[in-house]
Design a protein around this motif. Structure first.
Motif, PDB file in Angstrom:
ATOM      1  N   GLU A 132       2.973   2.279  -2.150  1.00 17.13           N
ATOM      2  CA  GLU A 132       4.237   2.167  -2.868  1.00 17.13           C
ATOM      3  C   GLU A 132       3.957   1.841  -4.333  1.00 17.13           C
ATOM      4  OE1 GLU A 132       7.096  -0.414  -0.996  1.00 17.13           O
ATOM      5  OE2 GLU A 132       6.464   0.230   1.006  1.00 17.13           O
ATOM      6  N   THR A 133       4.987   1.989  -5.150  1.00 16.25           N
ATOM      7  CA  THR A 133       4.873   1.636  -6.561  1.00 16.25           C
ATOM      8  C   THR A 133       6.036   0.726  -6.935  1.00 16.25           C
ATOM      9  OG1 THR A 133       6.119   3.600  -7.261  1.00 16.25           O
ATOM     10  CG2 THR A 133       3.697   3.795  -7.192  1.00 16.25           C
TER      11      THR A 133
ATOM     12  N   ILE B 108      -2.990   6.551  -6.798  1.00 16.72           N
ATOM     13  CA  ILE B 108      -1.628   6.648  -6.258  1.00 16.72           C
ATOM     14  C   ILE B 108      -1.559   7.729  -5.185  1.00 16.72           C
ATOM     15  CG2 ILE B 108       0.742   7.360  -6.826  1.00 16.72           C
ATOM     16  CD1 ILE B 108       0.397   5.854  -9.493  1.00 16.72           C
TER      17      ILE B 108
ATOM     18  N   PRO C 118      -3.969  -4.061  -7.583  1.00 15.17           N
ATOM     19  CA  PRO C 118      -3.534  -2.664  -7.672  1.00 15.17           C
ATOM     20  C   PRO C 118      -2.607  -2.357  -8.857  1.00 15.17           C
ATOM     21  CG  PRO C 118      -2.294  -3.784  -5.971  1.00 15.17           C
ATOM     22  CD  PRO C 118      -3.328  -4.772  -6.473  1.00 15.17           C
TER      23      PRO C 118
ATOM     24  N   HIS D 160      -2.677   0.054 -10.604  1.00 15.07           N
ATOM     25  CA  HIS D 160      -2.333   1.477 -10.564  1.00 15.07           C
ATOM     26  C   HIS D 160      -0.984   1.719  -9.886  1.00 15.07           C
ATOM     27  CE1 HIS D 160      -4.637   0.572  -6.899  1.00 15.07           C
ATOM     28  NE2 HIS D 160      -3.842   1.454  -6.308  1.00 15.07           N
ATOM     29  N   ARG D 161      -0.484   0.773  -9.126  1.00 21.86           N
ATOM     30  CA  ARG D 161       0.804   0.920  -8.446  1.00 21.86           C
ATOM     31  C   ARG D 161       1.992   0.600  -9.348  1.00 21.86           C
ATOM     32  NH1 ARG D 161      -1.125  -2.405  -3.132  1.00 21.86           N
ATOM     33  NH2 ARG D 161      -2.741  -0.929  -2.498  1.00 21.86           N
TER      34      ARG D 161
ATOM     35  N   TRP E  26       0.841  -1.197   0.000  1.00 19.44           N
ATOM     36  CA  TRP E  26       0.000   0.000   0.000  1.00 19.44           C
ATOM     37  C   TRP E  26       0.879   1.252   0.000  1.00 19.44           C
ATOM     38  CZ3 TRP E  26      -5.050   1.681   0.165  1.00 19.44           C
ATOM     39  CH2 TRP E  26      -5.284   2.933   0.699  1.00 19.44           C
TER      40      TRP E  26
ATOM     41  N   GLU F 114      -3.349   6.712  -1.868  1.00 15.08           N
ATOM     42  CA  GLU F 114      -2.543   5.812  -1.040  1.00 15.08           C
ATOM     43  C   GLU F 114      -1.328   6.507  -0.458  1.00 15.08           C
ATOM     44  OE1 GLU F 114      -1.626   2.139  -3.032  1.00 15.08           O
ATOM     45  OE2 GLU F 114      -3.709   1.818  -3.641  1.00 15.08           O
TER      46      GLU F 114
END
Length: 176
Positions: free
Chosen positions: A106-107, A165, A140, A142-143, A104, A168
């Motif tokens: 982070e990417t 993004i 996710p 989107h991450r 959560w 979060e």
């Protein structure tokens, strides 16, 4: 096999949630103004080769989790509900399952996910997996960002990716 569906409103629009006996099989929202939720139902029916039955309340648990998520709580959907991965096969499934491991707030880059999914050098295939995921938001995708840190696309709505993004990141910063 019986499939059920329900609708869930979110800040990004009305979503369609489809369930099998094994779990959540599809979760999506229209990615363009001309595509409507009924179109999503037609698409998922074609992919499942079955017409899901409307089941009001079928998505109540997921709705509660999404409400918490959009309020900034760090929800890991695959820990809370079962996923039915039947619409994701091969490397796409491996990539999507690796994406579920991104923490959560982070990417990770497409290349990093390719490595975690067992196929170094398959960054483009990770991008394809993100584009075709049957489980938007709850997996996710989107991450997943470009190697240079820029966010890249998110269907026809990169602003949705930025919203998720930022949601979060702000929540994670507030928890630190």
């Amino acid at each position: 096999m019986t499939f059920r569906y329900d609708f869930i409103p979110t800040p990004l629009g009305e979503t369609l949630a489809v369930f099998s006996e094994e779990g959540l099989v599809a979760f999506d929202l229209p990615d363009a103004a001309e595509l409507t939720t009924p179109w999503l139902l037609e698409d998922v029916s074609r992919r499942l080769q079955a017409i899901p039955e409307f089941a009001p309340g079928a998505a109540d648990e997921l709705h509660s989790l999404l409400d918490a998520y959009f309020e900034g709580e760090p929800v890991r959907f695959d820990d809370e509900i079962r996923f039915d991965w039947r619409l994701a096969e091969g490397f796409t499934r491996d990539a999507l399952q690796a994406i579920c491991e991104i923490p959560w707030g982070e990417t990770a880059s497409y290349g990093e996910i390719a490595v975690h999914a067992g196929s170094p050098g398959a960054a483009r295939a990770v991008g394809t997996a993100c584009r075709v995921t049957p489980l938007s938001i709850v997996v996710p995708v989107h991450r997943v960002v470009r190697a240079d840190g820029s966010i890249g696309q998110y269907g026809a709505h990169p602003e949705h990716k930025r919203f998720l993004i930022d949601l979060e990141a702000e929540s994670a910063a507030g928890r630190a």
